[in-house]
Design a protein around this motif. Structure first.
Motif, PDB file in Angstrom:
ATOM      1  N   ARG A 132       0.830  -1.204   0.000  1.00  0.00           N
ATOM      2  CA  ARG A 132       0.000   0.000   0.000  1.00  0.00           C
ATOM      3  C   ARG A 132       0.863   1.253   0.000  1.00  0.00           C
ATOM      4  N   LEU A 133       0.266   2.338  -0.474  1.00  0.00           N
ATOM      5  CA  LEU A 133       0.884   3.653  -0.451  1.00  0.00           C
ATOM      6  C   LEU A 133       0.104   4.528   0.518  1.00  0.00           C
ATOM      7  N   ILE A 134       0.834   5.247   1.347  1.00  0.00           N
ATOM      8  CA  ILE A 134       0.190   6.163   2.285  1.00  0.00           C
ATOM      9  C   ILE A 134       0.853   7.528   2.121  1.00  0.00           C
ATOM     10  N   LEU A 135       0.055   8.511   1.726  1.00  0.00           N
ATOM     11  CA  LEU A 135       0.548   9.856   1.511  1.00  0.00           C
ATOM     12  C   LEU A 135      -0.104  10.771   2.538  1.00  0.00           C
ATOM     13  N   THR A 136       0.704  11.583   3.198  1.00  0.00           N
ATOM     14  CA  THR A 136       0.156  12.407   4.263  1.00  0.00           C
ATOM     15  C   THR A 136       0.790  13.791   4.276  1.00  0.00           C
ATOM     16  N   ARG A 137       0.025  14.730   4.803  1.00  0.00           N
ATOM     17  CA  ARG A 137       0.471  16.117   4.952  1.00  0.00           C
ATOM     18  C   ARG A 137      -0.067  16.668   6.255  1.00  0.00           C
ATOM     19  N   PRO A 138       0.661  17.578   6.898  1.00  0.00           N
ATOM     20  CA  PRO A 138       0.071  18.274   8.044  1.00  0.00           C
ATOM     21  C   PRO A 138      -0.887  19.351   7.541  1.00  0.00           C
ATOM     22  N   GLY A 183     -19.018  21.130   3.995  1.00  0.00           N
ATOM     23  CA  GLY A 183     -18.842  19.725   3.682  1.00  0.00           C
ATOM     24  C   GLY A 183     -18.449  18.874   4.868  1.00  0.00           C
ATOM     25  N   ASP A 184     -18.314  17.556   4.572  1.00  0.00           N
ATOM     26  CA  ASP A 184     -17.894  16.629   5.622  1.00  0.00           C
ATOM     27  C   ASP A 184     -16.380  16.726   5.794  1.00  0.00           C
ATOM     28  N   LEU A 185     -15.833  15.855   6.673  1.00  0.00           N
ATOM     29  CA  LEU A 185     -14.413  15.954   6.995  1.00  0.00           C
ATOM     30  C   LEU A 185     -13.541  15.790   5.759  1.00  0.00           C
ATOM     31  N   LYS A 186     -13.869  14.813   4.885  1.00  0.00           N
ATOM     32  CA  LYS A 186     -13.068  14.593   3.682  1.00  0.00           C
ATOM     33  C   LYS A 186     -13.079  15.837   2.800  1.00  0.00           C
ATOM     34  N   GLU A 187     -14.250  16.423   2.629  1.00  0.00           N
ATOM     35  CA  GLU A 187     -14.366  17.601   1.778  1.00  0.00           C
ATOM     36  C   GLU A 187     -13.624  18.798   2.372  1.00  0.00           C
ATOM     37  N   LYS A 188     -13.574  18.879   3.697  1.00  0.00           N
ATOM     38  CA  LYS A 188     -12.849  19.958   4.349  1.00  0.00           C
ATOM     39  C   LYS A 188     -11.338  19.810   4.145  1.00  0.00           C
ATOM     40  N   LEU A 189     -10.857  18.564   4.166  1.00  0.00           N
ATOM     41  CA  LEU A 189      -9.421  18.322   4.133  1.00  0.00           C
ATOM     42  C   LEU A 189      -8.854  18.163   2.730  1.00  0.00           C
ATOM     43  N   ASP A 190      -9.681  17.780   1.768  1.00  0.00           N
ATOM     44  CA  ASP A 190      -9.190  17.522   0.420  1.00  0.00           C
ATOM     45  C   ASP A 190      -8.353  18.658  -0.174  1.00  0.00           C
ATOM     46  N   PRO A 191      -8.726  19.946   0.022  1.00  0.00           N
ATOM     47  CA  PRO A 191      -7.899  21.012  -0.561  1.00  0.00           C
ATOM     48  C   PRO A 191      -6.444  20.973  -0.101  1.00  0.00           C
ATOM     49  N   TYR A 192      -6.206  20.546   1.130  1.00  0.00           N
ATOM     50  CA  TYR A 192      -4.842  20.485   1.645  1.00  0.00           C
ATOM     51  C   TYR A 192      -4.066  19.325   1.031  1.00  0.00           C
ATOM     52  N   LEU A 193      -4.789  18.323   0.572  1.00  0.00           N
ATOM     53  CA  LEU A 193      -4.160  17.108   0.047  1.00  0.00           C
ATOM     54  C   LEU A 193      -4.160  17.062  -1.478  1.00  0.00           C
ATOM     55  N   GLN A 194      -4.730  18.069  -2.125  1.00  0.00           N
ATOM     56  CA  GLN A 194      -4.897  18.050  -3.573  1.00  0.00           C
ATOM     57  C   GLN A 194      -3.594  17.856  -4.344  1.00  0.00           C
ATOM     58  N   ILE A 196      -4.695   8.613   1.421  1.00  0.00           N
ATOM     59  CA  ILE A 196      -4.235   9.989   1.534  1.00  0.00           C
ATOM     60  C   ILE A 196      -4.946  10.590   2.732  1.00  0.00           C
ATOM     61  N   ALA A 197      -4.171  11.047   3.702  1.00  0.00           N
ATOM     62  CA  ALA A 197      -4.791  11.495   4.943  1.00  0.00           C
ATOM     63  C   ALA A 197      -3.917  12.537   5.625  1.00  0.00           C
ATOM     64  N   PRO A 198      -4.510  13.400   6.447  1.00  0.00           N
ATOM     65  CA  PRO A 198      -3.707  14.349   7.215  1.00  0.00           C
ATOM     66  C   PRO A 198      -2.841  13.627   8.236  1.00  0.00           C
ATOM     67  N   LEU A 199      -1.772  14.283   8.636  1.00  0.00           N
ATOM     68  CA  LEU A 199      -0.774  13.670   9.504  1.00  0.00           C
ATOM     69  C   LEU A 199      -1.361  13.144  10.812  1.00  0.00           C
ATOM     70  N   PHE A 249       4.729   1.998   1.551  1.00  0.00           N
ATOM     71  CA  PHE A 249       5.532   3.129   1.096  1.00  0.00           C
ATOM     72  C   PHE A 249       4.811   4.370   1.594  1.00  0.00           C
ATOM     73  N   VAL A 250       5.451   5.120   2.474  1.00  0.00           N
ATOM     74  CA  VAL A 250       4.786   6.233   3.149  1.00  0.00           C
ATOM     75  C   VAL A 250       5.538   7.532   2.870  1.00  0.00           C
ATOM     76  N   ILE A 251       4.797   8.543   2.444  1.00  0.00           N
ATOM     77  CA  ILE A 251       5.393   9.842   2.142  1.00  0.00           C
ATOM     78  C   ILE A 251       4.760  10.902   3.034  1.00  0.00           C
ATOM     79  N   LEU A 252       5.594  11.640   3.753  1.00  0.00           N
ATOM     80  CA  LEU A 252       5.154  12.814   4.503  1.00  0.00           C
ATOM     81  C   LEU A 252       5.587  14.042   3.718  1.00  0.00           C
ATOM     82  N   ASP A 253       4.617  14.787   3.214  1.00  0.00           N
ATOM     83  CA  ASP A 253       4.889  15.973   2.409  1.00  0.00           C
ATOM     84  C   ASP A 253       4.743  17.221   3.274  1.00  0.00           C
ATOM     85  N   GLU A 254       5.428  18.299   2.880  1.00  0.00           N
ATOM     86  CA  GLU A 254       5.363  19.582   3.601  1.00  0.00           C
ATOM     87  C   GLU A 254       5.728  19.405   5.088  1.00  0.00           C
TER      88      GLU A 254
END
Length: 318
Positions: free
Chosen positions: A160-166, A179-190, A216-219, A231-236
């Protein structure tokens, strides 16, 4: 012919694995050879050629262990894929002027490591389990990391791939977004979605995200997890505190690859001194199995004006 290998300079469990897991995987590449382990000894029975090859590859495995903290199943696999990979890189250099082809994206798009530090990130990926890729905007840090992750998934090196950002703006303001939680957070993860959409067909990407193969999820969602065969990526990462960075790094499980990207000049935290990225790297950079790649303005692959903009801000200490 009989041969005995004695492990007298290394703890056998470090090279053979718990319950001989790595040794059993290793000897599968030698079906015509009898190989058994007893304490710190390995007994071999077979032809001279097979025993010589076994000794050569086993010595390479020991050398690899001396250069990193722990061995995993991918380290064993990579020993027997190394020749093919070097041949592939040689062909790429002849055809593409030295650019490393990482993966083929949608519509046959060839995604390459083009700049010196993008290439170094690819090379260090094969040698280390934890990479830090630091540098200014537009250098392709995140894009190259995601390309490596997609390649690893396609090659079944990870499950699996896990991509995350604070989500640094997702505090007090989050409740006011629609929107719901996903819709609130999606702009940060776009930006992470954008890279994936270049490399994986839309329907397949959707299926991967629905079944959890790609996450794809917040930190904050990483807390309490153990990430095996991932495979995990922490961006920003410049927007993480030292304790958040520690929390993320200690999620690493067996057979995992971690890449942390960040730009210390683009801290969005209210108090820039709260950023833990640079301090965290100083604490761990000398640990075996960890590599730090410092990207520079010479690696910028966006519009030529981006380089000039960064230089203008740097001159004013911004």
């Amino acid at each position: 012919m009989n041969k005995k290998i004695i492990l007298d300079e290394i703890d056998p469990i470090e090279i053979l694995g718990v319950n001989n897991k790595l040794f059993n995987q290793f000897k599968e590449y030698f079906p015509k050879l009898s190989a058994t382990s007893r304490g710190n000894e390995i007994l071999l029975v077979g032809s001279d050629d097979q025993i010589a090859l076994f000794e050569e590859k086993f010595a390479q495995l020991v050398k690899k262990r001396m250069g990193k903290m722990n061995l995993n199943s991918y380290d064993v696999e990579s020993l027997f894929e190394e020749n093919d990979r070097q041949k592939e890189i040689g062909e790429i250099e002849m055809k593409g002027g030295g650019d490393y082809v990482i993966v083929y994206g949608n519509d046959g798009k060839c995604i390459k490591a083009r700049t010196p530090n993008q290439k170094r990130l690819v090379e260090e990926y094969y040698k280390n389990d934890l990479l830090f890729a630091l540098g200014p905007a537009g250098t392709g840090k995140t894009y190259t990391a995601i390309a490596l992750a997609v390649r690893a998934l396609k090659n079944r090196e990870v499950r699996r791939l896990i991509l995350t950002r604070p989500a640094v703006e997702a505090g007090e303001r989050l409740g006011f977004l629609p929107g719901d939680l996903k819709e609130k957070l999606d702009p940060y993860l776009q930006p992470l979605y954008d890279a994936l959409q270049d490399m994986i067909p839309a329907k397949k990407l959707q299926a991967f995200m629905e079944d959890g193969t790609i996450q794809i999820a917040p930190l904050a969602y990483m807390r309490g997890r153990t990430l095996d065969k991932a495979f995990v990526i922490l961006d920003e990462a410049q927007n993480t505190s030292l304790s958040q960075l520690k929390m993320f790094l200690t999620r690493m499980g067996a057979d995992a690859k971690f890449i942390v990207t960040g730009d210390a000049t683009q801290i969005d935290l209210p108090n820039k001194a709260d950023s833990g990225l640079v301090r965290g790297i100083k604490l761990v950079e000398n640990i075996r199995g960890i590599s730090v790649i410092q990207f520079t303005k010479e690696d910028i692959v966006r519009h030529p004006l981006v380089t000039k903009i960064i230089e203008a801000f740097d001159k004013n200490g911004m």
